[in-house]
Design an enzyme around this catalytic site. Structure first.
Site, PDB file in Angstrom:
ATOM      1  N   LYS A  35       9.033  78.825 -57.957  1.00 44.74           N
ATOM      2  CA  LYS A  35       9.533  80.166 -57.645  1.00 44.74           C
ATOM      3  C   LYS A  35      10.151  80.174 -56.245  1.00 44.74           C
ATOM      4  O   LYS A  35      11.272  80.625 -56.051  1.00 44.74           O
ATOM      5  CB  LYS A  35       8.369  81.158 -57.748  1.00 44.74           C
ATOM      6  CG  LYS A  35       8.749  82.575 -57.445  1.00 44.74           C
ATOM      7  CD  LYS A  35       7.599  83.525 -57.763  1.00 44.74           C
ATOM      8  CE  LYS A  35       7.867  84.892 -57.173  1.00 44.74           C
ATOM      9  NZ  LYS A  35       6.811  85.856 -57.467  1.00 44.74           N
ATOM     10  N   GLU A  88       4.090  70.148 -52.769  1.00 44.80           N
ATOM     11  CA  GLU A  88       3.769  69.228 -53.873  1.00 44.80           C
ATOM     12  C   GLU A  88       4.977  69.066 -54.799  1.00 44.80           C
ATOM     13  O   GLU A  88       5.388  67.961 -55.142  1.00 44.80           O
ATOM     14  CB  GLU A  88       2.590  69.769 -54.707  1.00 44.80           C
ATOM     15  CG  GLU A  88       1.254  69.774 -54.010  1.00 44.80           C
ATOM     16  CD  GLU A  88       0.941  71.112 -53.373  1.00 44.80           C
ATOM     17  OE1 GLU A  88       1.880  71.803 -52.918  1.00 44.80           O
ATOM     18  OE2 GLU A  88      -0.253  71.454 -53.302  1.00 44.80           O
ATOM     19  N   GLY A 116       3.926  84.252 -59.982  1.00 47.67           N
ATOM     20  CA  GLY A 116       3.824  82.861 -60.458  1.00 47.67           C
ATOM     21  C   GLY A 116       2.943  82.730 -61.690  1.00 47.67           C
ATOM     22  O   GLY A 116       3.343  82.156 -62.704  1.00 47.67           O
ATOM     23  N   ARG A 117       1.740  83.289 -61.622  1.00 51.99           N
ATOM     24  CA  ARG A 117       0.806  83.119 -62.737  1.00 51.99           C
ATOM     25  C   ARG A 117       1.141  84.004 -63.925  1.00 51.99           C
ATOM     26  O   ARG A 117       0.445  83.988 -64.934  1.00 51.99           O
ATOM     27  CB  ARG A 117      -0.629  83.340 -62.258  1.00 51.99           C
ATOM     28  CG  ARG A 117      -0.873  84.671 -61.588  1.00 51.99           C
ATOM     29  CD  ARG A 117      -2.199  84.679 -60.837  1.00 51.99           C
ATOM     30  NE  ARG A 117      -2.376  85.876 -60.017  1.00 51.99           N
ATOM     31  CZ  ARG A 117      -1.884  86.033 -58.796  1.00 51.99           C
ATOM     32  NH1 ARG A 117      -1.125  85.087 -58.262  1.00 51.99           N
ATOM     33  NH2 ARG A 117      -2.104  87.133 -58.117  1.00 51.99           N
ATOM     34  N   GLU A 134      -7.253  84.063 -59.393  1.00 51.42           N
ATOM     35  CA  GLU A 134      -6.249  84.252 -58.334  1.00 51.42           C
ATOM     36  C   GLU A 134      -5.858  85.730 -58.258  1.00 51.42           C
ATOM     37  O   GLU A 134      -5.517  86.236 -57.191  1.00 51.42           O
ATOM     38  CB  GLU A 134      -5.024  83.382 -58.626  1.00 51.42           C
ATOM     39  CG  GLU A 134      -4.154  83.131 -57.418  1.00 51.42           C
ATOM     40  CD  GLU A 134      -3.132  82.033 -57.653  1.00 51.42           C
ATOM     41  OE1 GLU A 134      -3.526  80.859 -57.731  1.00 51.42           O
ATOM     42  OE2 GLU A 134      -1.939  82.360 -57.788  1.00 51.42           O
ATOM     43  N   HIS A 155     -22.111  70.760 -76.651  1.00 43.25           N
ATOM     44  CA  HIS A 155     -22.887  69.550 -76.361  1.00 43.25           C
ATOM     45  C   HIS A 155     -22.915  69.266 -74.867  1.00 43.25           C
ATOM     46  O   HIS A 155     -23.276  68.168 -74.457  1.00 43.25           O
ATOM     47  CB  HIS A 155     -22.305  68.362 -77.144  1.00 43.25           C
ATOM     48  CG  HIS A 155     -22.289  68.608 -78.619  1.00 43.25           C
ATOM     49  ND1 HIS A 155     -23.287  68.179 -79.464  1.00 43.25           N
ATOM     50  CD2 HIS A 155     -21.418  69.309 -79.395  1.00 43.25           C
ATOM     51  CE1 HIS A 155     -23.019  68.581 -80.698  1.00 43.25           C
ATOM     52  NE2 HIS A 155     -21.893  69.271 -80.682  1.00 43.25           N
ATOM     53  N   LYS A 192      -1.318  76.252 -48.367  1.00 46.29           N
ATOM     54  CA  LYS A 192       0.025  75.688 -48.184  1.00 46.29           C
ATOM     55  C   LYS A 192       0.306  75.493 -46.690  1.00 46.29           C
ATOM     56  O   LYS A 192       0.833  74.473 -46.269  1.00 46.29           O
ATOM     57  CB  LYS A 192       1.084  76.591 -48.806  1.00 46.29           C
ATOM     58  CG  LYS A 192       1.026  76.669 -50.346  1.00 46.29           C
ATOM     59  CD  LYS A 192       2.213  77.421 -50.947  1.00 46.29           C
ATOM     60  CE  LYS A 192       2.088  77.585 -52.448  1.00 46.29           C
ATOM     61  NZ  LYS A 192       3.215  78.214 -53.112  1.00 46.29           N
TER      62      LYS A 192
END
Ligand code: G6Q
Length: 546
Positions: free
Chosen positions: A206, A212, A266-267, A352, A383, A511
């Site tokens: 965005k 990264e 973003g999310r 978030e 399990h 960041k």
């Protein structure tokens, strides 16, 4: 609560809680044999059974009272009409516009955003079809069959989850890869498998400033240029971003950019250009079906009264546990292998969005906000951590998600899976008393002494809540509905807690801080002041890396 003082609806809920808190769900089921039906809702091919919760009509009424007092209905309207409800960033919140197919305009700052949204969707359709058909090829004319999404957080988790969830719809000759982590391993392991001539890189960011993503993209660009030369870049790199200037600066032709906007968080962005890899993987028609499913949930959320509104009800039950029972966690367990990454996706969406401590009136909260979410695919997790869910001292409400029909109906796998999920919900709710455990042991032929020794270990307190969400099949439409349901649930809780669910200053802190330490690790800055632990670690790591 809200501010320092408790509101009327909140005080009412506290009274209701004091009277209700020890009520056992198994007794409620015995008292009303229509309870399952009464506390279930349907939308298209989806059913949400919320009857195995510690609720009754009184509790629900009090919770709806809280929702009304908090102005949930008005706030929903505000979001859908493009008001700037993300007030710390002064932005509208319009992921709903991305899947709005109607003619109604949606205005931000007096401008209808729908035409630009449709333009980008059209561009995504044309491009994804051209890649799938092989009319848009790589530099040497070969079909692009390896698609790599480079992005992180909101620019990774949604598309990654959806591409995996819709695997049965993949084009046979196209493979998708995701590079998110800055760890060189993420890049190396993907690039090792690929042929530059058939690889398309989608740089999804965005802001187009995330270290990264830009570092991974640079490495991939170098890998491509080394093999095919600089001229090949325009045939092998596209960008998804709101930041045209940075895209150009990076060396991607703006014609190869798919735009989205500040009003898409973003999310909340897998419905936007960020979903390009989904459209390439499953075809634009299926991507559009996913948008349609989300739109169906949007309409339900925006137009249904609170008493029958699925996201609102799920949100209120979450509030009931979080703020009255003091249960600050929940698990999401999809019983569908293709949905295995849904919990990680929802972890970001929920934690978030609602991991906040300051109210919209700029005060510190004095009540709990967003819960911890975890999960994994059933039956596998039965399990592993289900032991704690059944007999631990922590209560963990569960959302179980299951399709009635699997994409892979082999033998009796699906009936076994279905009986497992239903049995888990029932067992968590019902539990097993010591007497029941003793009876079972007796039937199994155990001696009196053994029964006395074992019955406590074999008993289950029960009264542990769960929702069961059933779909006919997990198709693109169902996935759209499911994800939009959680988006709106999270939003509703944010309204009740009076927080902004749409900013993420905590993510931004990470960041910035990494950028401060980087020159020290790289040995271009020295003697920067840190706490003694951080300085010690920097020095030790540098020594190891020499
Ligand atoms: C999501 C967050 C965050 C963001 C990533 C990637 O809501 O803001 O997860 O998506 O940090 O950011 P960019 O897309 O700007 O690279």
């Amino acid at each position: 609560m809200f501010g320092r003082k408790k509101s009327k609806a909140w005080r009412n809920l506290e009274c209701v809680y004091r009277r209700f808190r020890d009520t056992q769900m198994r007794d409620l089921f015995v008292a009303d044999n229509m309870r399952g039906e009464k506390y279930s809702l349907h939308l298209d091919n989806m059913m949400v059974d919320y009857s195995k919760n510690r609720i009754d009509d009184n509790v629900m009424q009090a919770l709806f009272g809280l929702a009304r007092e908090r102005g949930v209905e008005e706030k929903i309207k505000a979001m859908f009409s493009g008001e700037k409800i993300n007030q710390t960033e002064n932005r509208a919140v319009l992921h709903i516009a991305l899947r709005h197919s109607g003619q109604m305009p949606i205005y931000v700052d007096g401008r209808d955003v729908m035409p630009q949204i449709h333009n980008v969707l059209d561009k995504m359709r044309d491009f994804s079809e051209a890649v799938r058909l092989g009319t848009f090829t790589g530099y040497t004319g070969k079909k692009l069959t390896n698609i790599v999404n480079i992005g992180i957080g909101g620019s990774d988790l949604g598309p990654f989850m959806a591409v995996e969830a819709l695997k049965p719809y993949w084009a046979r000759d196209i493979k998708c890869y995701f590079i998110s982590n800055i760890d060189g391993t993420a890049c190396a392991e993907v690039l090792n498998k690929l042929d530059p001539e058939t690889t398309l890189f989608i740089v999804a960011s965005k802001t187009f400033t995330t270290i990264e993503t830009l570092t991974n993209a640079k490495t991939c660009r170098r890998w491509l240029v080394d093999a095919l030369g600089e001229h090949a870049v325009s045939k092998h790199f596209v960008a998804l971003s709101t930041n045209k200037a940075e895209v150009e600066k990076f060396g991607i032709n703006p014609d190869n950019m798919f735009e989205f906007w500040d009003f898409v968080g973003g999310r909340y962005s897998m419905w936007s250009a960020i979903g390009l890899i989904i459209a390439i993987a499953v075809g634009y028609k299926n991507f559009a079906k996913m948008l349609e499913g989300a739109e169906a949930m949007d309409k339900h959320f925006a137009t249904t009264d609170l008493e029958h509104n699925i996201p609102v009800i799920l949100a209120l039950i979450g509030i009931w546990y979080n703020n009255f029972y003091g249960i600050h966690r929940y698990a999401v367990i999809p019983y569908d292998q293709y949905l295995q990454y849904l919990p990680s996706y929802l972890q970001q969406l929920d934690m978030e969005s609602n991991g906040k401590s300051v109210t919209l009136d700029n005060k510190l909260v004095n009540y709990a906000t967003g819960p911890v979410l975890f999960g994994g695919a059933g039956t596998n997790v039965q399990h592993s951590f289900f032991q704690l869910l059944h007999q631990g001292t922590e209560i963990v409400p569960v959302d179980f998600i299951v399709p009635a029909i699997s994409h892979n109906e082999i033998g009796n796998h699906q009936p076994i899976l279905l009986s497992n999920i239903l049995a888990q919900g029932e067992a968590l709710m019902h539990g097993k008393t010591e007497e029941e455990a003793a009876l079972e042991l007796e039937k199994a032929g155990k001696s009196k002494a053994e029964i006395a020794r074992l019955k406590k270990y074999k008993s289950f307190s029960g009264n542990r809540p769960s929702n069961i969400i059933v779909f006919k099949k997990i198709d693109p439409y169902a996935l759209g509905m499911l994800v939009a349901m959680y988006e709106h649930k999270v939003f509703t809780q944010g309204i009740i807690w009076n927080i902004n669910s749409f900013d993420q200053f905590g993510v931004e802190l990470g960041k910035q801080m990494a950028l401060n330490i980087l020159p020290e690790i790289e040995g271009t800055a020295f003697g920067v002041e840190h706490d003694s632990s951080t300085s010690g670690l920097i020095n030790y790591i540098k020594k190891l890396r020499k």
